[in-house]
Design an enzyme around this catalytic site. Structure first.
Site, PDB file in Angstrom:
ATOM      1  N   GLY A 236      47.606  65.277 -48.617  1.00 13.81           N
ATOM      2  CA  GLY A 236      47.246  65.647 -47.242  1.00 13.81           C
ATOM      3  C   GLY A 236      45.740  65.616 -47.053  1.00 13.81           C
ATOM      4  O   GLY A 236      45.006  66.131 -47.888  1.00 13.81           O
TER       5      GLY A 236
ATOM      6  N   ARG B 150      50.409  58.730 -50.173  1.00 13.99           N
ATOM      7  CA  ARG B 150      51.366  59.434 -51.035  1.00 13.99           C
ATOM      8  C   ARG B 150      52.099  58.374 -51.854  1.00 13.99           C
ATOM      9  O   ARG B 150      52.489  57.331 -51.341  1.00 13.99           O
ATOM     10  CB  ARG B 150      52.321  60.269 -50.184  1.00 13.99           C
ATOM     11  CG  ARG B 150      51.586  61.444 -49.538  1.00 13.99           C
ATOM     12  CD  ARG B 150      52.507  62.584 -49.184  1.00 13.99           C
ATOM     13  NE  ARG B 150      51.777  63.847 -49.059  1.00 13.99           N
ATOM     14  CZ  ARG B 150      51.263  64.318 -47.921  1.00 13.99           C
ATOM     15  NH1 ARG B 150      51.385  63.638 -46.811  1.00 13.99           N
ATOM     16  NH2 ARG B 150      50.646  65.485 -47.903  1.00 13.99           N
TER      17      ARG B 150
ATOM     18  N   ASP C 275      47.702  70.533 -54.561  1.00 15.39           N
ATOM     19  CA  ASP C 275      48.385  70.783 -55.840  1.00 15.39           C
ATOM     20  C   ASP C 275      49.182  69.576 -56.329  1.00 15.39           C
ATOM     21  O   ASP C 275      49.240  69.321 -57.532  1.00 15.39           O
ATOM     22  CB  ASP C 275      49.240  72.059 -55.792  1.00 15.39           C
ATOM     23  CG  ASP C 275      50.318  72.015 -54.735  1.00 15.39           C
ATOM     24  OD1 ASP C 275      50.268  71.127 -53.863  1.00 15.39           O
ATOM     25  OD2 ASP C 275      51.219  72.867 -54.778  1.00 15.39           O
TER      26      ASP C 275
ATOM     27  N   SER D 213      48.420  66.415 -55.912  1.00 15.67           N
ATOM     28  CA  SER D 213      47.430  65.501 -56.502  1.00 15.67           C
ATOM     29  C   SER D 213      46.978  65.993 -57.878  1.00 15.67           C
ATOM     30  O   SER D 213      46.755  65.191 -58.795  1.00 15.67           O
ATOM     31  CB  SER D 213      46.209  65.383 -55.581  1.00 15.67           C
ATOM     32  OG  SER D 213      46.635  64.968 -54.305  1.00 15.67           O
TER      33      SER D 213
ATOM     34  N   THR E 206      42.478  70.926 -49.176  1.00 13.70           N
ATOM     35  CA  THR E 206      43.713  71.124 -48.417  1.00 13.70           C
ATOM     36  C   THR E 206      43.467  72.224 -47.393  1.00 13.70           C
ATOM     37  O   THR E 206      42.787  73.205 -47.702  1.00 13.70           O
ATOM     38  CB  THR E 206      44.906  71.513 -49.310  1.00 13.70           C
ATOM     39  OG1 THR E 206      45.938  72.097 -48.491  1.00 13.70           O
ATOM     40  CG2 THR E 206      44.554  72.516 -50.377  1.00 13.70           C
TER      41      THR E 206
ATOM     42  N   ASP F 191      45.555  74.287 -46.426  1.00 13.19           N
ATOM     43  CA  ASP F 191      46.480  75.418 -46.611  1.00 13.19           C
ATOM     44  C   ASP F 191      45.904  76.583 -47.417  1.00 13.19           C
ATOM     45  O   ASP F 191      46.472  77.675 -47.406  1.00 13.19           O
ATOM     46  CB  ASP F 191      47.757  74.931 -47.313  1.00 13.19           C
ATOM     47  CG  ASP F 191      48.436  73.813 -46.543  1.00 13.19           C
ATOM     48  OD1 ASP F 191      48.364  73.834 -45.306  1.00 13.19           O
ATOM     49  OD2 ASP F 191      49.024  72.918 -47.185  1.00 13.19           O
TER      50      ASP F 191
ATOM     51  N   ASP G 151      46.111  77.044 -50.479  1.00  7.91           N
ATOM     52  CA  ASP G 151      47.170  77.511 -51.378  1.00  7.91           C
ATOM     53  C   ASP G 151      46.938  77.124 -52.835  1.00  7.91           C
ATOM     54  O   ASP G 151      47.874  76.947 -53.593  1.00  7.91           O
ATOM     55  CB  ASP G 151      48.531  76.968 -50.902  1.00  7.91           C
ATOM     56  CG  ASP G 151      48.573  75.438 -50.874  1.00  7.91           C
ATOM     57  OD1 ASP G 151      47.506  74.812 -50.981  1.00  7.91           O
ATOM     58  OD2 ASP G 151      49.677  74.889 -50.745  1.00  7.91           O
TER      59      ASP G 151
ATOM     60  N   ARG H  33      52.044  75.374 -45.068  1.00  6.29           N
ATOM     61  CA  ARG H  33      53.131  75.168 -46.052  1.00  6.29           C
ATOM     62  C   ARG H  33      53.674  76.522 -46.501  1.00  6.29           C
ATOM     63  O   ARG H  33      54.045  77.327 -45.670  1.00  6.29           O
ATOM     64  CB  ARG H  33      52.650  74.315 -47.226  1.00  6.29           C
ATOM     65  CG  ARG H  33      52.409  72.877 -46.810  1.00  6.29           C
ATOM     66  CD  ARG H  33      52.475  71.944 -47.966  1.00  6.29           C
ATOM     67  NE  ARG H  33      51.430  72.249 -48.951  1.00  6.29           N
ATOM     68  CZ  ARG H  33      51.173  71.503 -49.997  1.00  6.29           C
ATOM     69  NH1 ARG H  33      51.865  70.402 -50.209  1.00  6.29           N
ATOM     70  NH2 ARG H  33      50.224  71.825 -50.839  1.00  6.29           N
TER      71      ARG H  33
HETATM   72  P1  ADP Z   1      48.748  67.304 -52.016  1.00 10.19           P
HETATM   73  O1  ADP Z   1      47.853  66.813 -53.099  1.00 10.19           O
HETATM   74  O2  ADP Z   1      48.041  67.450 -50.709  1.00 10.19           O
HETATM   75  O3  ADP Z   1      49.536  68.523 -52.443  1.00 10.19           O
HETATM   76  P2  ADP Z   1      51.154  65.651 -52.351  1.00 10.19           P
HETATM   77  O4  ADP Z   1      51.997  66.790 -52.830  1.00 10.19           O
HETATM   78  O5  ADP Z   1      51.754  64.710 -51.376  1.00 10.19           O
HETATM   79  O6  ADP Z   1      49.785  66.137 -51.688  1.00 10.19           O
HETATM   80  O7  ADP Z   1      50.700  64.825 -53.634  1.00 10.19           O
HETATM   81  C1  ADP Z   1      49.874  63.690 -53.506  1.00 10.19           C
HETATM   82  C2  ADP Z   1      50.281  62.652 -54.530  1.00 10.19           C
HETATM   83  O8  ADP Z   1      50.109  63.185 -55.849  1.00 10.19           O
HETATM   84  C3  ADP Z   1      51.754  62.230 -54.492  1.00 10.19           C
HETATM   85  O9  ADP Z   1      52.044  61.257 -53.521  1.00 10.19           O
HETATM   86  C4  ADP Z   1      51.943  61.684 -55.879  1.00 10.19           C
HETATM   87  O10 ADP Z   1      51.401  60.385 -55.993  1.00 10.19           O
HETATM   88  C5  ADP Z   1      51.096  62.643 -56.723  1.00 10.19           C
HETATM   89  N1  ADP Z   1      51.941  63.718 -57.262  1.00 10.19           N
HETATM   90  C6  ADP Z   1      52.503  64.743 -56.604  1.00 10.19           C
HETATM   91  N2  ADP Z   1      53.256  65.504 -57.403  1.00 10.19           N
HETATM   92  C7  ADP Z   1      53.190  64.936 -58.639  1.00 10.19           C
HETATM   93  C8  ADP Z   1      53.747  65.236 -59.925  1.00 10.19           C
HETATM   94  N3  ADP Z   1      54.536  66.288 -60.101  1.00 10.19           N
HETATM   95  N4  ADP Z   1      53.421  64.432 -60.933  1.00 10.19           N
HETATM   96  C9  ADP Z   1      52.612  63.370 -60.771  1.00 10.19           C
HETATM   97  N5  ADP Z   1      52.059  63.021 -59.606  1.00 10.19           N
HETATM   98  C10 ADP Z   1      52.336  63.784 -58.544  1.00 10.19           C
END
Ligand code: ADP
Length: 329
Positions: A16, A77, A109, A111, A132, A134, A136, A178
Site C-alpha cells: 500500500g 502487489r 508488514d 513487504s 503505511t 495504518d 500498525d 485495517r
Molecule cells: P504492505 O507491505 O503494505 O503490508 P502487502 O501485504 O500487499 O502490503 O504486501 C506487499 C507485497 O509483499 C506482496 O504483494 C508480496 O509480494 C509481498 N509479501 C506479502 N506477504 C508476504 C509473505 N508472507 N512472504 C513473502 N512476501 C510477502
C-alpha cells in the site's frame, strides 16, 4: 553483522502506498550519494526486482518530490512472492547481477515478510522503512503516512460536521486502518466525535445506541460515529443500519472516506519522519545491519527484526479512547 563494503544500494516501495514514501526515497538516494554509495531505484516493488526494472538514481532524480504523495518508484502487489522461492531467487540474482550489495524496502508488514524471507534464505542485506498509513507496525511510534492520512480524515470530518449540524444528522464515518484503530482514535479526538468503534476494543450495537441516548447527548444537534474499517461490528453502513433499526428517530447518514486517506501532499511530520528514517536505513546498511526495520521509538532510532515488526502490534493507548469519550459528552 556484515562488514563488507557497500557500494550500491537498491531502494523500492511495496504494498500500500503512503504519503511520505517519496520523502523516504529522496532521503535514501541523497544519503547514499553523501556516503559515496550508488543508489538504484527499483520500480514497482517486488515485481521490479523480479523483472529487473532498475534505474540508477542521481541527486536530481529526487528533486522536488518531498512534497508529492504516492511514490515515484511506483508500488505493486506480487502475492506469488510469498509462495514461489524461484521468484525470490530471481530477485536476488538480478540484484547480484547489477552488483547491488544491499536493499532498502519501504512498505508495510507484508513487504517486510517478503524482505525477511529474502534476507533469511539468501543472506542478502536488507533494511526496512515503515511506510503505511495504518500505523500498525511494531517497532516505531509512527509509520510514514499516518499523520497525513489522519489530517486528511480530520479535514473531511470537519466538513461532514457542518452538514450534520445543519440537518441534525447522525453520521457514521468509516476510516481506514485495517486491523488497527489508530487513524480512528486520533481522528475521533481531533474531530470531537461522539463515538468510536475500533477493532481492538469490543463494542455492541446496544452499547452504541445507549451511548447516543444519554441525556446530554439528546441535546446535541449532530452526531459523528467514527468506525475503523476493521471493526468487529462490520462496516459503517452495516452499523448504521442496525442502529437505525433500534433508533428509528435518528436521521442516519454514512460516509466511507476510502482512498483519499492514502493520497495528498505529506504533512511536515511525515516528511521529517521519512527523511530521518531514510538516512538511518542507509547508515544501518553501511554499518552492517540487516534483517531489521528502522523506526523511531521514544524519540530515538530503533532497529526491530522483521519477524517482530510483522508479528507484533503497537497497542492503542486506551487513555486516548477514555479521553475522547470524556470530551465528547
Ligand atoms: P504492505 O507491505 O503494505 O503490508 P502487502 O501485504 O500487499 O502490503 O504486501 C506487499 C507485497 O509483499 C506482496 O504483494 C508480496 O509480494 C509481498 N509479501 C506479502 N506477504 C508476504 C509473505 N508472507 N512472504 C513473502 N512476501 C510477502
Amino acid at each position: 553483522m556484515n562488514n563488507s563494503k557497500i557500494n550500491k544500494i537498491g531502494v523500492l516501495t511495496s504494498g500500500g502506498d503512503a504519503p511520505g514514501m517519496n520523502a523516504a526515497i529522496r532521503s535514501v538516494v541523497r544519503s547514499c550519494i553523501y556516503n559515496n554509495v550508488i543508489p538504484v531505484g527499483i520500480h514497482k516493488g517486488y515485481k521490479g526486482l523480479v523483472r529487473k526494472d532498475f534505474e540508477t538514481m542521481q541527486s536530481h532524480s529526487v528533486s522536488k518530490i518531498i512534497q508529492l504523495g504516492g511514490t515515484i518508484l511506483k508500488s505493486s502487489r506480487l502475492p506469488e512472492f510469498a509462495t514461489d522461492k524461484m521468484l525470490r531467487k530471481m530477485a536476488i540474482d538480478n540484484l547480484k547481477e547489477d552488483m547491488i550489495d544491499a536493499l532498502v524496502v519501504i512498505g508495510g508488514d507484508g513487504s517486510f515478510r517478503g524482505a525477511d524471507l529474502l534476507s533469511d534464505e539468501f543472506g542478502f542485506p536488507i533494511v526496512g522503512i515503515p511506510g503505511t498509513i495504518d500505523n500498525d507496525i511494531f517497532g516505531t511510534d509512527f509509520t510514514i503516512g499516518f499523520d497525513t492520512a489522519t489530517n486528511t480524515a480530520v479535514e473531511a470530518i470537519d466538513k461532514i460536521r457542518d452538514t450534520a449540524d445543519s440537518h441534525n444528522h447522525l453520521f457514521f464515518v468509516e476510516v481506514m486502518g485495517r486491523d488497527a484503530g489508530f487513524i480512528a482514535t486520533y481522528t475521533a479526538i481531533a474531530t470531537g466525535a461522539e463515538a468510536t468503534v475500533i477493532p481492538e476494543v469490543p463494542a455492541t450495537i446496544e452499547s452504541i445506541c445507549s451511548y447516543m441516548q444519554t441525556e446530554r447527548r439528546k441535546d446535541k444537534t449532530s452526531g459523528i460515529v467514527i468506525v475503523s474499517e476493521g471493526s468487529q461490528l462490520g462496516s459503517a453502513q452495516e452499523i448504521a443500519e442496525k442502529v437505525k433499526e433500534r433508533l428509528p428517530e435518528y436521521k442516519t447518514r454514512v460516509t466511507t472516506l476510502g482512498h483519499i486517506q492514502r493520497g495528498g501532499s505529506p504533512s511536515t511530520r511525515d516528511r521529517v519522519l521519512a527523511s530521518m528514517l531514510g538516512n538511518y536505513a542507509v547508515n544501518a546498511l553501511i554499518e552492517g545491519k540487516s534483517g531489521v526495520m528502522v523506526g523511531i521509538t521514544g524519540g530515538k532510532v530503533s532497529y526491530t527484526p522483521f519477524k517482530e515488526a510483522c508479528s507484533k502490534h503497537n497497542p492503542i493507548d486506551l487513555d486516548m479512547l477514555t479521553i475522547a469519550k470524556i470530551l465528547s459528552i
